[in-house]
Write a protein that holds these residues in place. Structure first.
Motif, PDB file in Angstrom:
ATOM      1  N   ARG A 370       0.545  -0.863   0.137  1.00  0.00           N
ATOM      2  CA  ARG A 370      -0.076   0.066  -0.150  1.00  0.00           C
ATOM      3  C   ARG A 370       1.237   0.908   0.037  1.00  0.00           C
ATOM      4  O   ARG A 370       0.628   1.999   0.616  1.00  0.00           O
ATOM      5  CB  ARG A 370      -0.845  -0.076   1.265  1.00  0.00           C
ATOM      6  N   GLY A 371       2.127   0.845  -0.345  1.00  0.00           N
ATOM      7  CA  GLY A 371       3.045   2.224  -0.620  1.00  0.00           C
ATOM      8  C   GLY A 371       3.370   3.331   0.543  1.00  0.00           C
ATOM      9  O   GLY A 371       4.445   3.578  -0.218  1.00  0.00           O
ATOM     10  N   VAL A 372       3.409   2.412   1.860  1.00  0.00           N
ATOM     11  CA  VAL A 372       4.420   2.918   2.950  1.00  0.00           C
ATOM     12  C   VAL A 372       5.684   2.607   2.874  1.00  0.00           C
ATOM     13  O   VAL A 372       5.848   1.052   2.199  1.00  0.00           O
ATOM     14  CB  VAL A 372       4.154   1.872   4.170  1.00  0.00           C
ATOM     15  N   ASP A 373       6.945   3.450   3.518  1.00  0.00           N
ATOM     16  CA  ASP A 373       8.188   2.930   2.690  1.00  0.00           C
ATOM     17  C   ASP A 373       8.721   2.064   3.657  1.00  0.00           C
ATOM     18  O   ASP A 373       8.375   2.180   4.438  1.00  0.00           O
ATOM     19  CB  ASP A 373       8.721   4.455   3.068  1.00  0.00           C
ATOM     20  N   LEU A 374       9.901   1.532   3.175  1.00  0.00           N
ATOM     21  CA  LEU A 374      10.571   0.388   3.527  1.00  0.00           C
ATOM     22  C   LEU A 374      10.895   1.123   5.152  1.00  0.00           C
ATOM     23  O   LEU A 374      10.804   0.082   6.161  1.00  0.00           O
ATOM     24  CB  LEU A 374      11.743  -0.760   3.089  1.00  0.00           C
ATOM     25  N   ASN A 375      11.888   2.312   5.058  1.00  0.00           N
ATOM     26  CA  ASN A 375      11.742   2.456   6.442  1.00  0.00           C
ATOM     27  C   ASN A 375      11.557   2.393   7.038  1.00  0.00           C
ATOM     28  O   ASN A 375      11.240   1.814   9.055  1.00  0.00           O
ATOM     29  CB  ASN A 375      12.938   3.483   6.288  1.00  0.00           C
ATOM     30  N   THR A 376       9.762   2.452   7.160  1.00  0.00           N
ATOM     31  CA  THR A 376       8.495   2.800   8.343  1.00  0.00           C
ATOM     32  C   THR A 376       7.992   1.200   9.028  1.00  0.00           C
ATOM     33  O   THR A 376       8.056   0.722   9.931  1.00  0.00           O
ATOM     34  CB  THR A 376       7.603   3.627   7.807  1.00  0.00           C
TER      35      THR A 376
END
Length: 422
Positions: A370-376
């Protein structure tokens, strides 16, 4: 323990069931390691980097108490003068099994929550071929052969690497603390893990719908069974069981939902206390004592997680800070597994190859897709570094596409594809 050692006392010491240490009261730098198959003298000192080192002197067969005491004093004096001390080569052959079971195990069990599982794994994988062998006689070529045989048996590279990493860590610890001279696995390269992506198992939309239906059907069966049982008891004028009027019939559905919406590990879920749940900030404060990383973590709760926890709290009999959120309905203590209920749900939902832990993978996968960045995602999962999180990177091709499209926008803005003749 601390004892003023004498030769007669040392000679009288019998082989124990569990290894232990004795500090010599006559020379407090001198320590005697009493193992299940050996008694070895060590002298302890602190290096410049403040790591405490046990420097091996030799076995009780090679050194009397007086000789060991003199050697310990000499080594201590040389260390204070700044001399570089080399490890003593002894006739004593330290067997890998003795080192793991009698020395390393005690430290590991006192410092790592999952220590016993690691020790059991090493025993199952290495005992037959290596535990009866002297560490200084082990060769790296033997571990290459061991590894090749595992590959031929169909073992995954990731599993083999996990075995090797655990044993190598134990031997590194032995080198660092002066128990062994060299780590025979130091230069052993790990296998390429081409099968890592296969391990990321998450629910399809259809599977998720079937899982929810199976959970609801199970709840309905439990409520109907309780109702029928109470009717049976009432007909016989016997005391009734508590009615199931709460939002949940038992602990399984809220545990599954909380896992899917937070990615919490099963062990941490079992150990969760009401005091760990902060409804003011909508977070779970994962105590260092129960988190895999050994660090305190904060897990944010979305609206679904908050609602289910509030509902579960209203129907829980003990909600003090020290009480378990999901106690065992049988013992009232901490759960150790929910396999029977979980496998029954999966069977009813016709979902295959999906472990409880895979709900954690599902949590991360859904976020990435769903597009959440990998660091988050890394922070939400509590990963120490990005390496573990990168296993989900392939699930977000649209993110990569959007990234390279930024360059296309520059070109479009500058109209670089315009017709030269226009």
């Amino acid at each position: 323990m601390k004892i003023r050692l004498t030769q007669s006392y040392v000679s009288s010491i019998k082989s124990p069931d569990k290894a232990y240490w004795i500090t010599d009261a006559g020379c407090q730098k001198l320590r005697l390691y009493v193992g299940t198959s050996s008694k070895v003298w060590y002298v302890g000192y602190r290096k410049e980097n403040e790591n405490y080192v046990n420097h091996k002197i030799g076995t009780v067969d090679e050194y009397t108490v007086t000789q060991a005491r003199d050697e310990a004093k000499d080594i201590t004096a040389r260390h204070k003068r700044g001399e570089i001390l080399t490890k003593v080569k002894s006739k004593h052959k330290l067997l890998l099994g003795d080192f793991i079971n009698n020395t390393y195990a005690e430290w590991r069990l006192n410092t790592h929550k999952a220590a016993q599982a690691t020790l059991n794994m090493m025993k199952s994988q290495f005992e037959e071929a290596f535990y009866s062998r002297s560490i200084d006689e082990l060769k790296i070529s033997e571990f290459y052969s061991w590894r090749n045989s595992r590959l031929e048996q169909g073992r995954k590279a990731a599993t083999i690497n996990k075995n090797i990493v655990a044993l190598r860590a134990a031997l590194n610890w032995g080198v660092k603390h002066g128990y062994i001279e060299l780590n025979p696995l130091e230069k052993l390269e790990l296998l390429k893990e081409y099968d890592s992506e296969v391990k990321v198992r998450y629910l399809s939309d259809d599977e998720r719908e079937r899982l929810m239906s199976a959970l609801d059907a199970r709840e309905k069966r439990i409520r109907e069974a309780r109702k029928n049982h109470n009717e049976y008891l009432a007909e016989r004028a016997r005391a009734l069981m508590p009615t199931l009027n709460g939002k949940f019939a038992d602990h399984i559905k809220p545990m599954v939902l909380l896992s899917l919406h937070t990615g919490i590990r099963q062990g941490s879920l079992f150990a969760l206390l009401w005091g760990d749940v902060d409804f003011k900030s909508n977070t779970i404060i994962m105590r260092a004592a129960v988190s895999k990383s050994g660090k305190t973590l904060r897990i944010p709760l979305n609206s679904v997680a908050v609602e289910l926890l509030l509902s579960w709290k209203t129907q829980s009999t003990n909600t003090v800070s020290e009480a378990l959120v999901f106690p065992s309905p049988v013992s009232g203590g901490m759960l150790n597994n929910v396999k029977k209920a979980w496998f029954g749900i999966l069977n009813a939902a016709q979902i295959e190859n999906f472990r409880w832990h895979d709900m954690r993978h599902d949590f991360a996968s859904q976020l990435v897709m769903r597009g959440v960045d990998l660091n988050t995602v890394r922070e939400l999962m509590g990963h120490a570094d990005m390496e573990m999180t990168l296993r989900y990177a392939h699930l977000a091709p649209q993110v990569k596409q959007a990234a390279v499209e930024l360059l296309a926008k520059i070109s479009h803005d500058n109209n670089i594809l315009k017709n030269a003749n226009s």
